[in-house]
Design an enzyme around this catalytic site. Structure first.
Site, PDB file in Angstrom:
ATOM      1  N   HIS A   1       0.811  -1.223   0.000  1.00  0.00           N
ATOM      2  CA  HIS A   1       0.000   0.000   0.000  1.00  0.00           C
ATOM      3  C   HIS A   1       0.849   1.281   0.000  1.00  0.00           C
ATOM      4  CE1 HIS A   1      -3.409  -2.612   0.864  1.00  0.00           C
ATOM      5  NE2 HIS A   1      -2.824  -3.044   1.977  1.00  0.00           N
TER       6      HIS A   1
HETATM    7  O1  RIB Z   1      -5.117   0.031   4.624  1.00  0.00           O
HETATM    8  C1  RIB Z   1      -3.718   0.044   4.470  1.00  0.00           C
HETATM    9  C2  RIB Z   1      -3.113   1.172   5.237  1.00  0.00           C
HETATM   10  O2  RIB Z   1      -3.375   1.032   6.636  1.00  0.00           O
HETATM   11  C3  RIB Z   1      -1.572   1.215   5.137  1.00  0.00           C
HETATM   12  O3  RIB Z   1      -1.143   2.530   5.264  1.00  0.00           O
HETATM   13  C4  RIB Z   1      -1.137   0.401   6.314  1.00  0.00           C
HETATM   14  O4  RIB Z   1       0.174   0.746   6.766  1.00  0.00           O
HETATM   15  C5  RIB Z   1      -2.148   0.830   7.346  1.00  0.00           C
HETATM   16  O5  RIB Z   1      -1.701   2.077   7.899  1.00  0.00           O
END
Ligand code: RIB
Ligand code: CA
Length: 302
Positions: free
Chosen positions: A232
């Site tokens: 992500h």
């Molecule tokens: O949903 C994914 C996000 O939430 C990413 O930034 C992960 O590190 C958590 O913070």
């Protein structure tokens, strides 16, 4: 190309850690002015410590780490075990030798953005509590940012509930403030980041880089990959480095804060129906190009 000055707001978090490494490995393109930590994946005490350790791993402890908010603006902190109890998959990272910066992370955002209007890109990788509180301090603060590029939300299903992605679920009120702020927003939601899954083959590709940072990344991803299996947060940094890997569309995004079942949902409206927009919503990434970039940059670190 002139270097882009950035501030990274994050909740390390394994994918946050990879994003930090990618940014720190790219000094020709990115000037990392500072890092602000927030309570999110794990408690603030751990996210700030993990940020310090990643900087030590990259040999970049001259970059200051500022502790921001421990908890969301209006509700209690909701953490996750997806990144391991320490937040970085139990990886053997070096101890920091530099102290935390003395200025609170929210104050640092307000002061930094106001001092260099239109110059700094704010990269948000966790719950948006710190920028949300900065808006409460000075309502136009994000308007002083060159851009706000954030990982959060989704134009499709969530990953905490069917509707809400973690960062927006943890602090929906801060997320709504950010999307109402008038800032030049770029949103990288789950609909995009799920296109770069953490498969065994990709972890092997990273491990084969062979550097200390790559080995640490492999350790972290091996644990993290068992849960939420996507890169992500590094997508945010990759967008700054190689925007040609991405495509998207302007849209009007609003954050649900009232409906208990949908709280934190990012409702991405159709601009042709509404006529106004508040964010560039990215929806396509070249996954091979992303991983090639990530591995090439990890090879540059110690
Ligand atoms: O949903 C994914 C996000 O939430 C990413 O930034 C992960 O590190 C958590 O913070
Ligand atoms: Ca994160």
């Amino acid at each position: 190309m002139a270097r882009i000055p950035i501030i990274i707001d994050c909740d390390p978090g394994v994918d946050d850690a990879l994003a930090l490494l990618l940014a720190l490995a790219s000094p020709d393109e990115l000037e990392v002015l500072g890092v602000t930590a927030v309570g999110g994946n794990v408690a603030l005490a751990k996210t700030q410590y993990n940020a310090q350790r990643i900087l030590a791993l990259a040999g970049r402890e001259e970059v200051p780490v500022h502790a921001g908010s421990a908890s969301p603006m209006l509700i209690d902190l909701h953490t996750t075990d997806v990144h391991g109890s320490d937040g970085i998959g139990g990886a053997a990272l070096p101890e920091p030798t530099a102290p935390l910066a003395s200025v609170n992370g929210v104050t640092y955002l307000n002061e930094s953005l106001a001092a260099r209007p239109g110059e700094i890109t704010l990269c948000c990788l966790g719950p948006l509590t710190n920028p949300g509180l900065a808006i409460c301090n000075q309502k136009n603060v994000l308007g002083d940012a060159r851009r706000v590029v954030l990982m959060g939300g989704s134009s499709e299903r969530g990953n905490v509930t069917a509707y809400a992605e973690f960062n927006f679920f943890v602090d929906p009120h801060a997320a709504r403030l950010v999307f109402l702020s008038g800032a030049d927003l770029v949103m990288l939601g789950l609909n995009l980041t799920r296109q770069v899954p953490i498969t065994a083959a990709r972890v092997a590709q990273i491990a084969a880089v062979g550097t200390r940072a790559a080995k640490a990344a492999q350790q972290m991803l091996t644990v993290y990959g068992r849960g939420d299996t996507a890169m992500h947060d590094p997508c945010v940094i990759a967008y700054l480095l190689q925007p040609e890997l991405f495509s998207g569309h302007q849209a009007l995004v609003d954050i649900e804060i009232n409906d208990a079942e949908r709280i934190g949902q990012s409702v991405v409206g159709d601009p042709t129906e509404i006529g106004i927009t508040n964010a560039l919503v990215l929806d396509k990434i070249d996954a091979d190009g992303f991983f090639d970039l990530l591995c090439e940059r990890l090879a540059r670190l110690p």
